[in-house]
Motif scaffolding. Structure first.
Motif, PDB file in Angstrom:
ATOM      1  N   GLY A 259       0.310   5.592  -9.867  1.00 39.95           N
ATOM      2  CA  GLY A 259       0.121   4.169 -10.098  1.00 39.95           C
ATOM      3  C   GLY A 259       0.757   3.295  -9.039  1.00 39.95           C
ATOM      4  N   VAL A 260       1.634   3.887  -8.208  1.00 39.98           N
ATOM      5  CA  VAL A 260       2.267   3.113  -7.135  1.00 39.98           C
ATOM      6  C   VAL A 260       1.661   3.523  -5.798  1.00 39.98           C
ATOM      7  CG1 VAL A 260       4.429   2.583  -5.953  1.00 39.98           C
ATOM      8  CG2 VAL A 260       4.404   2.880  -8.441  1.00 39.98           C
ATOM      9  N   HIS A 261       1.638   4.832  -5.545  1.00 38.15           N
ATOM     10  CA  HIS A 261       1.136   5.328  -4.264  1.00 38.15           C
ATOM     11  C   HIS A 261      -0.270   5.881  -4.343  1.00 38.15           C
ATOM     12  CE1 HIS A 261       5.533   5.486  -3.956  1.00 38.15           C
ATOM     13  NE2 HIS A 261       5.309   5.061  -2.742  1.00 38.15           N
ATOM     14  N   PHE A 262      -0.786   6.058  -5.544  1.00 36.77           N
ATOM     15  CA  PHE A 262      -2.155   6.561  -5.668  1.00 36.77           C
ATOM     16  C   PHE A 262      -2.715   6.086  -7.005  1.00 36.77           C
ATOM     17  CE2 PHE A 262       0.838   9.796  -7.071  1.00 36.77           C
ATOM     18  CZ  PHE A 262       0.376  10.146  -8.327  1.00 36.77           C
ATOM     19  N   PRO A 263      -4.034   5.833  -7.062  1.00 35.22           N
ATOM     20  CA  PRO A 263      -4.651   5.486  -8.336  1.00 35.22           C
ATOM     21  C   PRO A 263      -4.437   6.628  -9.332  1.00 35.22           C
ATOM     22  CG  PRO A 263      -6.167   5.057  -6.500  1.00 35.22           C
ATOM     23  CD  PRO A 263      -5.001   5.812  -5.930  1.00 35.22           C
ATOM     24  N   ALA A 264      -4.155   6.282 -10.578  1.00 39.92           N
ATOM     25  CA  ALA A 264      -3.807   7.285 -11.584  1.00 39.92           C
ATOM     26  C   ALA A 264      -4.896   8.340 -11.758  1.00 39.92           C
ATOM     27  CB  ALA A 264      -3.501   6.606 -12.921  1.00 39.92           C
ATOM     28  N   GLU A 265      -6.164   7.997 -11.449  1.00 42.84           N
ATOM     29  CA  GLU A 265      -7.230   8.985 -11.667  1.00 42.84           C
ATOM     30  C   GLU A 265      -7.441   9.921 -10.466  1.00 42.84           C
ATOM     31  OE1 GLU A 265      -7.845   5.895 -10.946  1.00 42.84           O
ATOM     32  OE2 GLU A 265      -9.706   5.630  -9.789  1.00 42.84           O
ATOM     33  N   THR A 266      -6.593   9.815  -9.437  1.00 40.00           N
ATOM     34  CA  THR A 266      -6.696  10.723  -8.291  1.00 40.00           C
ATOM     35  C   THR A 266      -6.650  12.170  -8.786  1.00 40.00           C
ATOM     36  OG1 THR A 266      -5.548   9.098  -6.940  1.00 40.00           O
ATOM     37  CG2 THR A 266      -5.633  11.340  -6.081  1.00 40.00           C
TER      38      THR A 266
ATOM     39  N   LYS B 279      -2.281  15.343  -0.447  1.00 38.26           N
ATOM     40  CA  LYS B 279      -1.702  14.125   0.125  1.00 38.26           C
ATOM     41  C   LYS B 279      -0.172  14.155   0.106  1.00 38.26           C
ATOM     42  CE  LYS B 279      -2.299   9.165   0.328  1.00 38.26           C
ATOM     43  NZ  LYS B 279      -3.189   8.053   0.016  1.00 38.26           N
ATOM     44  N   ALA B 280       0.412  14.734  -0.956  1.00 38.66           N
ATOM     45  CA  ALA B 280       1.883  14.776  -1.054  1.00 38.66           C
ATOM     46  C   ALA B 280       2.468  15.540   0.131  1.00 38.66           C
ATOM     47  CB  ALA B 280       2.297  15.434  -2.366  1.00 38.66           C
ATOM     48  N   LEU B 281       1.775  16.591   0.559  1.00 39.57           N
ATOM     49  CA  LEU B 281       2.247  17.331   1.730  1.00 39.57           C
ATOM     50  C   LEU B 281       1.855  16.608   3.014  1.00 39.57           C
ATOM     51  CD1 LEU B 281       3.637  19.791   2.936  1.00 39.57           C
ATOM     52  CD2 LEU B 281       1.461  21.036   2.779  1.00 39.57           C
ATOM     53  N   ALA B 282       0.643  16.053   3.050  1.00 35.42           N
ATOM     54  CA  ALA B 282       0.128  15.432   4.278  1.00 35.42           C
ATOM     55  C   ALA B 282       1.017  14.285   4.752  1.00 35.42           C
ATOM     56  CB  ALA B 282      -1.301  14.928   4.060  1.00 35.42           C
ATOM     57  N   VAL B 283       1.485  13.445   3.819  1.00 40.68           N
ATOM     58  CA  VAL B 283       2.272  12.284   4.243  1.00 40.68           C
ATOM     59  C   VAL B 283       3.598  12.729   4.862  1.00 40.68           C
ATOM     60  CG1 VAL B 283       1.185  10.799   2.516  1.00 40.68           C
ATOM     61  CG2 VAL B 283       3.380  11.869   1.986  1.00 40.68           C
ATOM     62  N   ASN B 284       4.120  13.861   4.408  1.00 42.35           N
ATOM     63  CA  ASN B 284       5.348  14.384   5.001  1.00 42.35           C
ATOM     64  C   ASN B 284       5.089  15.037   6.363  1.00 42.35           C
ATOM     65  OD1 ASN B 284       7.928  14.311   3.194  1.00 42.35           O
ATOM     66  ND2 ASN B 284       6.206  14.566   1.797  1.00 42.35           N
TER      67      ASN B 284
ATOM     68  N   GLY C  40       2.842  -1.615  -5.530  1.00 46.36           N
ATOM     69  CA  GLY C  40       1.983  -0.772  -6.355  1.00 46.36           C
ATOM     70  C   GLY C  40       0.510  -0.949  -6.072  1.00 46.36           C
ATOM     71  N   VAL C  41      -0.264   0.036  -6.491  1.00 47.28           N
ATOM     72  CA  VAL C  41      -1.704  -0.011  -6.264  1.00 47.28           C
ATOM     73  C   VAL C  41      -2.444  -0.420  -7.524  1.00 47.28           C
ATOM     74  CG1 VAL C  41      -1.679   1.708  -4.434  1.00 47.28           C
ATOM     75  CG2 VAL C  41      -2.030   2.443  -6.799  1.00 47.28           C
ATOM     76  N   HIS C  42      -1.749  -0.754  -8.574  1.00 48.23           N
ATOM     77  CA  HIS C  42      -2.470  -1.126  -9.811  1.00 48.23           C
ATOM     78  C   HIS C  42      -2.034  -2.505 -10.286  1.00 48.23           C
ATOM     79  CE1 HIS C  42       0.966   0.714 -12.419  1.00 48.23           C
ATOM     80  NE2 HIS C  42       1.397   0.049 -11.422  1.00 48.23           N
TER      81      HIS C  42
END
Lengths: 319, 319
Positions: free
Chosen positions: B50-57, B65-70, B317-319
Motif C-alpha cells: 500500500g506504500v511501495h506497491f498497489p496491494a493487488e500486486t 521487485k523486492a530483490l530488484a530494488v536492492n 504512499g501509493v493509495h
C-alpha cells in the motif's frame, strides 16, 4: 513533520564509523572492508509491534532490542560484530521516536563497536529489520551441527527472566522491574561467543526457548540430549516470583533469553569456565548430549517432564 | 497452516548456493567468504504493502521487485551482486503466497547469480526487507560524490514508464501492459553498473525520479547541472499514452525507473557507449554538470521548466 530524507540525516549524523567503513550512510549502499583471512557472518531479524514486543515498549528499549537480537545471533556464531543496517518502518515520520529509538540502538552499538552503515526508512505499520554483520577467522564460526554424543550442554547466564516478565505483563501484574529489564534490554553474549571459539562443538542463541533452540542444534547434529531441570540456572528474582511448576515452562519454552546454549566435551569444561569468567559471564552445565534423536527433560526427582509448548512461534504474537 | 519453521524450510529448499557461501540458511547466521582485494557493498530496502506497491500486486512480481530494488542499488555502486537476506513479514503463514513470492524472487536471483543466504519470517502487516551484498574491486565502488563541472549526465534505458503505469492505475485505467511490466518487473542495471567502473565519475539509481536522485549526486559532489528535456529517453509506449506536458513530470519525479544515472567526462563518451552496448543497455546524454549548485531543466524551446514535485516521498504512499 520531517520527511524521509530528514530522518535519514538524523540517523546519519549520529552513526559511528569504524575505520573499516569505506563509505557509510548516504550513498546507494555502504562499502565495507573485510580483513584478510576472515569470514563474513550475516544475520537479519525483524521485530513487529504487537508480535515481538508489547506496543507500549519504549522507543529506546525497542532500539536496543532490535540490535541486540541480531548481535545475539552473531554471538552464537562466535563472530565479532562489525556493521549493521537498519530498516525502520514507522506509521509517521516522528523525529522524536527516531531520536529515542537511536538512543537505545546506538548505546548498544557503541558499547560493542558496531557501525550503523545504511538502511531504509519507510512509512507503514511499526516494524524494524536489522541486518548485522560480523567477522570471524576463516573456518572458525560456531555452527549448530557439531554436537557429539557425550558432550555437555551448557547455557550462559540465567533462563526464564524475560518470559517471566511477559507472563506478568499478560496477567496484568504485579511487575518485577528486574524481569522487565531482561525482556526489554537483553544482553547479547558477544564476548562469550568469541571466547568459545575452538572450545565449543556447537552453539545457538536462546531466542525461542531452550527446548526449541537446543532442538535445532540436536537435529542439525544428528544427536539427542537429556536436560536436568534441577540444574537450570535461575535468577533469585525469577525464583521469588515463580515456583518450579510455573518456572520451568518459562525457562524451557518462554524465549527471549538471548543467552547462549552450547555443547562441548567434558575435557573442555575447565577451559570454558576460565574463558567465560574472563568476560564476566557465568555458565552452567544443564545436561548431556546423547546418541540417537530426541530431547528429554528430567525433574530433580528423576521423573520425565514434557514442556507444554515447543517454543515461541512468531505467528502467535504477544497480544 | 504451516508455521514459521515450515516456511523457512520451504525457502531453504529452494535457495541457490554459490561456492563462496560457507554456510547458508539454517544456522544462527550465514557465513560468507569475501575474495581478497574486494570491498563488500551492502544495501537494505523495504517494500510495504500500500506504500511501495498497489496491494493487488502479484506475489511473484513482489518477490522480483523486492530483490530488484536492492540489486539496483548495488548496480549504482558498480558492484557485482553476490548474496542477499530476506526478512518477510506476512499477515498469515500462507505457503502459497511464499511459494509464488519465491518464484519471482529466485527467478531474478538465479538470473544474476545471487544466493539467498538467510533472513527471517514473521507475522504482521505485509512488508519485505531485503539486504543485498555485492563485491567490487577495492576502491572501485562508484560513489555519488565524484561528479565534476563539465561532465555529461547520462541515463540508461528509458524514463517514466513505471510512473506512467502508476498514473494509469491511479486514474482507474486504461492500462498499458508494457508500462505495468516496467513497474512490476524493473530490471536492475547490474551489468551496466559494472561496465562503468573506471569510466563514470559518479552514479546513482533512479528510484525516486531523476530530479530527486540526480539532486543527491549534485549535492554530494558540490556541483549543479542542466538537463535538456528534449533529450530524455522515452519509450514508444509512454509517448503513445502521454503527451510531453504529462510525460515530463512522470520522467522527472515519478520514480520507480531503476535505471542508472551517472556522470562522466565527454572524453569517455565513446568508451561508455561501447561498454554499455556490450551489455545490451542503451544510454543517453541528457545534460551537463555545471559549477555552482542547482538543477535546472530546459524545454526543447529553451525555456526553464520546474518539476511539479521533488521526487517520490515514501511517507506519501501509493493509495
Amino acid at each position: 513533520m520531517p520527511g524521509e530524507f530528514d530522518l535519514i540525516d538524523r540517523i546519519r549524523a549520529r552513526a559511528g564509523r569504524r575505520p573499516d567503513v569505506v563509505l557509510g550512510i548516504g550513498d546507494d549502499a555502504a562499502v565495507l572492508r573485510v580483513p584478510p583471512g576472515h569470514d563474513l557472518v550475516v544475520t537479519s531479524d525483524t521485530l513487529v509491534a504487537g508480535v515481538h514486543f508489547p506496543a507500549e515498549t519504549s522507543a529506546a528499549d525497542l532500539g536496543w532490542k532490535a540490535l541486540a537480537v541480531n548481535l545475539s545471533d552473531l554471538a552464537a556464531m562466535a563472530a565479532t560484530p562489525a556493521w549493521c543496517t537498519l530498516a525502520l518502518t514507522l506509521p509517521d515520520a516522528d523525529a522524536g521516536f527516531v531520536d529515542a529509538f537511536l538512543d537505545g540502538f546506538l548505546e548498544l552499538a557503541d558499547e560493542l563497536g558496531v557501525s550503523l552503515v545504511g538502511g531504509d526508512t519507510t512509512g507503514g505499520p511499526l516494524s524494524i529489520t536489522v541486518t548485522a554483520h560480523g567477522l570471524v577467522p576463516a573456518g572458525e564460526a560456531l555452527r549448530r551441527d557439531g554436537a557429539r554424543a557425550g558432550d555437555e550442554v551448557w547455557v550462559t547466564g540465567t533462563l526464564g527472566d524475560a518470559a517471566g516478565a511477559l507472563a506478568q505483563w499478560r496477567a496484568g501484574g504485579p511487575f518485577s522491574a528486574k524481569l522487565r529489564y531482561r525482556l526489554d534490554r537483553p544482553t547479547p553474549r558477544v564476548a562469550a561467543g568469541q571466547a568459545l571459539r575452538g572450545l565449543a562443538t556447537a552453539g545457538i542463541d536462546l531466542s525461542d526457548g531452550l527446548a526449541a533452540d537446543l532442538g535445532h542444534v540436536l537435529r542439525a547434529s544428528g544427536v539427542g540430549a537429556r536436560i536436568d531441570l534441577g540444574r537450570l540456572p535461575t535468577s533469585r528474582t525469577l525464583a521469588d516470583h515463580f515456583d518450579e511448576a510455573r518456572r520451568w515452562p518459562l525457562q524451557l519454552s518462554g524465549g527471549d533469553d538471548y543467552e547462549l546454549c552450547f555443547t562441548a566435551p567434558a575435557s573442555a569444561a575447565f577451559a570454558i569456565e576460565q574463558a567465560l569468567a574472563a568476560c564476566g559471564v557465568s555458565a552452567t552445565v544443564v545436561g548431556q548430549v546423547q546418541a540417537g534423536a530426541g530431547l528429554a527433560f528430567m525433574t530433580p526427582e528423576g521423573e520425565d517432564y514434557a514442556p507444554a509448548q515447543a517454543g515461541f512461534q512468531h505467528f502467535q504474537g504477544v497480544h
